[in-house]
Design a protein around this motif. Sequence first.
Motif, PDB file in Angstrom:
ATOM      1  N   MET A  81      11.525 200.244  90.694  1.00 46.95           N
ATOM      2  CA  MET A  81      12.271 201.765  91.301  1.00 46.95           C
ATOM      3  C   MET A  81      11.103 202.056  92.306  1.00 46.95           C
ATOM      4  SD  MET A  81      15.280 202.809  90.532  1.00 46.95           S
ATOM      5  CE  MET A  81      14.577 204.532  90.948  1.00 46.95           C
TER       6      MET A  81
ATOM      7  N   LEU B 277      18.707 203.583  94.887  1.00 48.18           N
ATOM      8  CA  LEU B 277      19.345 205.053  95.082  1.00 48.18           C
ATOM      9  C   LEU B 277      20.455 205.047  95.922  1.00 48.18           C
ATOM     10  CD1 LEU B 277      16.325 207.493  94.729  1.00 48.18           C
ATOM     11  CD2 LEU B 277      17.663 206.574  92.946  1.00 48.18           C
TER      12      LEU B 277
ATOM     13  N   ASP C  74      23.790 203.695  94.144  1.00 51.97           N
ATOM     14  CA  ASP C  74      24.297 204.967  93.229  1.00 51.97           C
ATOM     15  C   ASP C  74      24.823 205.792  94.127  1.00 51.97           C
ATOM     16  OD1 ASP C  74      23.495 204.139  90.413  1.00 51.97           O
ATOM     17  OD2 ASP C  74      21.661 204.544  90.877  1.00 51.97           O
TER      18      ASP C  74
ATOM     19  N   ASN D 152      20.724 209.290 100.277  1.00 51.46           N
ATOM     20  CA  ASN D 152      20.922 209.617  98.916  1.00 51.46           C
ATOM     21  C   ASN D 152      21.732 210.915  98.732  1.00 51.46           C
ATOM     22  OD1 ASN D 152      19.342 207.320  98.549  1.00 51.46           O
ATOM     23  ND2 ASN D 152      17.398 208.439  97.935  1.00 51.46           N
TER      24      ASN D 152
ATOM     25  N   SER E   2      19.313 207.447  88.499  1.00 48.98           N
ATOM     26  CA  SER E   2      19.735 205.932  88.828  1.00 48.98           C
ATOM     27  C   SER E   2      20.215 205.355  87.447  1.00 48.98           C
ATOM     28  CB  SER E   2      18.305 205.228  89.226  1.00 48.98           C
ATOM     29  OG  SER E   2      18.809 204.022  89.563  1.00 48.98           O
TER      30      SER E   2
END
Length: 266
Positions: free
Chosen positions: A130, A138, A141, A156, A174
């Motif tokens: 990460m 991110l 997502d 994001n 996440s």
Amino acid sequence: MSRTMLFCGLVAIGFANGISGSVFSAVTEGGLLSAALNTFDVSVFVWLALVAGLLLVGRSPAIGASRGDWALVSLVFIAMLLPVPALSWLAYTILALSLLVRSTSGSALRRGAAILIAVSIPMFWARVAMSLFNDAILAADATLAAWAVGSERNGNLVPFADGSGAMWIAPGCSSFTNISLVILAFVGLVNVTSGRWSSSKLGLAVLTCALVVLINITRISLIGYYPGQFELIHGQVGADVAGWLTALLIVVVGFFAVRRDAITLG
């Protein structure tokens, strides 16, 4: 002292030092009882896998520790003495890898070492990934959430469906953490049963990863559709519902994957 018992003891020490920060925070924020009931903010899957891995390694044939083993033990023990959890996880991983490479295929030692290595994935290596690939993870997502909400992401940032504002996809939101738990769960389940992988088991593992991502994206998307319910969806209630659904999904699909295999902790 046998090499396996020596390494098992150090793996346990490395794990304890590695989670010390989480334990301290959990106890400080909610007290000892509350922290214990919440498993010190460490997933139940992690605790179960650790116990299973140690049992398998501990029940493997005893082999005397060599000079090389003691040299390795000395180095990792020094790393574990330092108040740096990341060093403990590195030492933990090195010990588990050492057990793995010295084991024979299908043995209790090989299976236990594989589980112990998998424990470090959600606890340490997923966090390393990460930190290294934060933006890309991110963004994935955020892209999925934007598609579900019907808006256009900006980095994001995902605008609400009604255009009244936007939400920021933070690292804690996440799906990557849940994917790492799926990997741990399947490695654990396969290795406490037959220890043999198959295309169907791998397929079910991939399917489970996709479904836990779907659960997380659904929760994020609901915030996008109903921003007025942010506290409910994003707060403790929403987190608990998503967490229990994810855990139930992993257990059910995992059980289905290994249902024909017998449990053999030895």
